[in-house]
Design a protein around this motif. Structure first.
Motif, PDB file in Angstrom:
ATOM      1  N   VAL A 109       4.124  26.493  78.785  1.00 20.97           N
ATOM      2  CA  VAL A 109       3.059  26.680  77.799  1.00 20.97           C
ATOM      3  C   VAL A 109       3.633  27.061  76.439  1.00 20.97           C
ATOM      4  O   VAL A 109       3.221  26.524  75.395  1.00 20.97           O
ATOM      5  CB  VAL A 109       2.070  27.757  78.287  1.00 20.97           C
ATOM      6  N   ILE A 110       4.605  27.962  76.423  1.00 21.49           N
ATOM      7  CA  ILE A 110       5.198  28.414  75.163  1.00 21.49           C
ATOM      8  C   ILE A 110       5.913  27.261  74.461  1.00 21.49           C
ATOM      9  O   ILE A 110       5.806  27.087  73.241  1.00 21.49           O
ATOM     10  CB  ILE A 110       6.176  29.576  75.428  1.00 21.49           C
ATOM     11  N   VAL A 111       6.639  26.474  75.226  1.00 19.42           N
ATOM     12  CA  VAL A 111       7.358  25.346  74.640  1.00 19.42           C
ATOM     13  C   VAL A 111       6.378  24.336  74.052  1.00 19.42           C
ATOM     14  O   VAL A 111       6.579  23.818  72.942  1.00 19.42           O
ATOM     15  CB  VAL A 111       8.262  24.675  75.693  1.00 19.42           C
ATOM     16  N   ILE A 112       5.297  24.063  74.763  1.00 17.54           N
ATOM     17  CA  ILE A 112       4.318  23.096  74.271  1.00 17.54           C
ATOM     18  C   ILE A 112       3.563  23.642  73.067  1.00 17.54           C
ATOM     19  O   ILE A 112       3.359  22.948  72.066  1.00 17.54           O
ATOM     20  CB  ILE A 112       3.329  22.717  75.389  1.00 17.54           C
ATOM     21  N   GLY A 113       3.139  24.902  73.144  1.00 17.42           N
ATOM     22  CA  GLY A 113       2.319  25.469  72.083  1.00 17.42           C
ATOM     23  C   GLY A 113       3.080  25.855  70.842  1.00 17.42           C
ATOM     24  O   GLY A 113       2.551  25.795  69.732  1.00 17.42           O
ATOM     25  N   GLY A 114       4.335  26.267  70.994  1.00 11.52           N
ATOM     26  CA  GLY A 114       5.123  26.732  69.859  1.00 11.52           C
ATOM     27  C   GLY A 114       5.417  28.213  70.001  1.00 11.52           C
ATOM     28  O   GLY A 114       4.506  29.027  70.208  1.00 11.52           O
ATOM     29  N   ILE A 115       6.668  28.586  69.881  1.00 13.65           N
ATOM     30  CA  ILE A 115       7.093  29.977  70.086  1.00 13.65           C
ATOM     31  C   ILE A 115       6.472  30.877  69.023  1.00 13.65           C
ATOM     32  O   ILE A 115       6.533  30.585  67.827  1.00 13.65           O
ATOM     33  CB  ILE A 115       8.627  30.071  70.059  1.00 13.65           C
ATOM     34  N   GLY A 116       5.886  31.982  69.461  1.00 14.08           N
ATOM     35  CA  GLY A 116       5.324  32.961  68.549  1.00 14.08           C
ATOM     36  C   GLY A 116       3.904  32.680  68.113  1.00 14.08           C
ATOM     37  O   GLY A 116       3.331  33.450  67.341  1.00 14.08           O
ATOM     38  N   SER A 117       3.290  31.620  68.599  1.00 14.53           N
ATOM     39  CA  SER A 117       1.952  31.225  68.166  1.00 14.53           C
ATOM     40  C   SER A 117       0.929  31.546  69.250  1.00 14.53           C
ATOM     41  O   SER A 117       0.971  30.962  70.338  1.00 14.53           O
ATOM     42  CB  SER A 117       1.916  29.725  67.838  1.00 14.53           C
ATOM     43  N   ILE A 118       0.000  32.462  68.954  1.00 21.85           N
ATOM     44  CA  ILE A 118      -1.070  32.771  69.901  1.00 21.85           C
ATOM     45  C   ILE A 118      -2.014  31.583  70.034  1.00 21.85           C
ATOM     46  O   ILE A 118      -2.440  31.223  71.131  1.00 21.85           O
ATOM     47  CB  ILE A 118      -1.836  34.022  69.446  1.00 21.85           C
ATOM     48  N   ARG A 119      -2.349  30.948  68.904  1.00 22.41           N
ATOM     49  CA  ARG A 119      -3.213  29.770  68.958  1.00 22.41           C
ATOM     50  C   ARG A 119      -2.563  28.666  69.776  1.00 22.41           C
ATOM     51  O   ARG A 119      -3.209  28.019  70.618  1.00 22.41           O
ATOM     52  CB  ARG A 119      -3.506  29.263  67.548  1.00 22.41           C
TER      53      ARG A 119
END
Length: 306
Positions: free
Chosen positions: A231-241
């Motif tokens: 999930v972090i890799v797909i969403g972007g590190i450091g981004s809650i959205r």
């Protein structure tokens, strides 16, 4: 496949996505602010589940168990940050991986010592134990629907915390330039402890919620941790959205893949073989999704500093 089954599985995917978000949100905050790879995050998920189940069994109150899981996970997270993690910030990622993997083993044996080796079971509150009828006459488990609502409420609260509060401003500044905010007088050690405790509390909350769906057992956090990293890799590190959108996407893709792929394959092979092959292919879908996102968006869909 009926429309009712399709909608039910979509809701199951959203429920899985919300659980992954609760794990990934804390993990992405910790990595974004501290630059720390924390393999022990799944153990905090496990601790939350065990504490909730044990306290609920002792007190007869699910809500007391839920509060206890939040408090225990946050306190344990703060303790681990002060005693162990604080010494790893200036070390390379290999040292962080080895140290936090050692914590995983310690937590597993500690939970086994305190709670025993057998799974614990947790019942949801009585008023959430049955189904509710959604618009269109679709029955759906009330507890799973409550998880979706609670997770989305937590996401909204985190968004407000990060964007509208002084602590959120410090967290965002810490992601960009930790040396500068330390020079401006922010107690960076205290900030790190608060962020780690917040991430641990979210993991413990997720573990407590999922404990009423499946049994609470040793090692339950590791599979969820792997999905949280996806999930972090797909969403972007450091981004809650990014963590929220990616978690919902992963949850829906995984759930619907496990439903649709065996059905599609049953048209070309024996039903028993189709079920096994379809399940295996469905397990690969989220990793194929991650690879596809990285090809076009190497920093994820919504990188924090984009």
């Amino acid at each position: 496949m009926t429309v009712a089954l399709f909608l039910e599985q979509m809701l199951n995917g959203l429920q899985l996505g919300v659980m992954l978000f609760l794990m990934a949100a804390g993990l992405t905050l910790i990595f974004g602010v501290m630059g720390l790879i924390n393999l022990a995050h799944g153990s905090l998920f496990m601790v939350g589940g065990f504490v909730c189940a044990a306290v609920a069994a002792w007190s007869g109150s699910f809500w007391l168990g839920l509060i206890a899981s939040l408090a225990a996970a946050a306190a344990l997270g703060a303790l681990v940050e002060i005693v162990v993690i604080r010494r790893l910030y200036d070390r390379d990622h290999l040292d962080q991986v080895l140290a936090t993997f050692a914590l995983v083993l310690m937590f597993s044996e500690g939970v086994r010592f305190v709670f025993g080796s057998f799974p614990l079971y947790l019942d949801p509150p009585a008023f959430l134990s049955g189904p509710v009828t959604l618009p269109g006459g679709l029955p759906y488990p009330a507890y799973r629907l409550a998880i979706i609502i609670a997770g989305l409420a937590v996401a909204a609260g985190l968004g407000l915390l990060i964007s509208r509060t002084r602590l959120g401003m410090q967290i965002r500044a810490g992601e960009s330039d930790r040396e500068m905010i330390a020079a401006l007088g922010v107690d960076i050690r205290f900030l790190y402890t608060v962020v780690f405790a917040l991430g641990a509390a979210l993991a413990g909350f997720a573990g407590a919620l999922v404990g009423a769906i499946q049994s609470v057992q040793i090692g339950m956090g590791e599979p969820v941790l792997i999905l949280a990293f996806v999930v972090i890799v797909i969403g972007g590190i450091g981004s809650i959205r990014g963590a929220l959108i990616a978690a919902l996407l992963v949850g829906v893709v995984d759930t619907m893949g496990r439903l649709l792929l065996p059905m599609l394959l049953s048209n070309v092979m024996h039903a028993s073989n189709a079920a096994g092959v379809g399940s295996a292919l469905a397990s690969m879908l989220i990793y194929l999704l991650m690879a596809a996102v990285l090809v076009f968006k190497p920093k994820g869909l919504f990188p924090a500093n984009a």
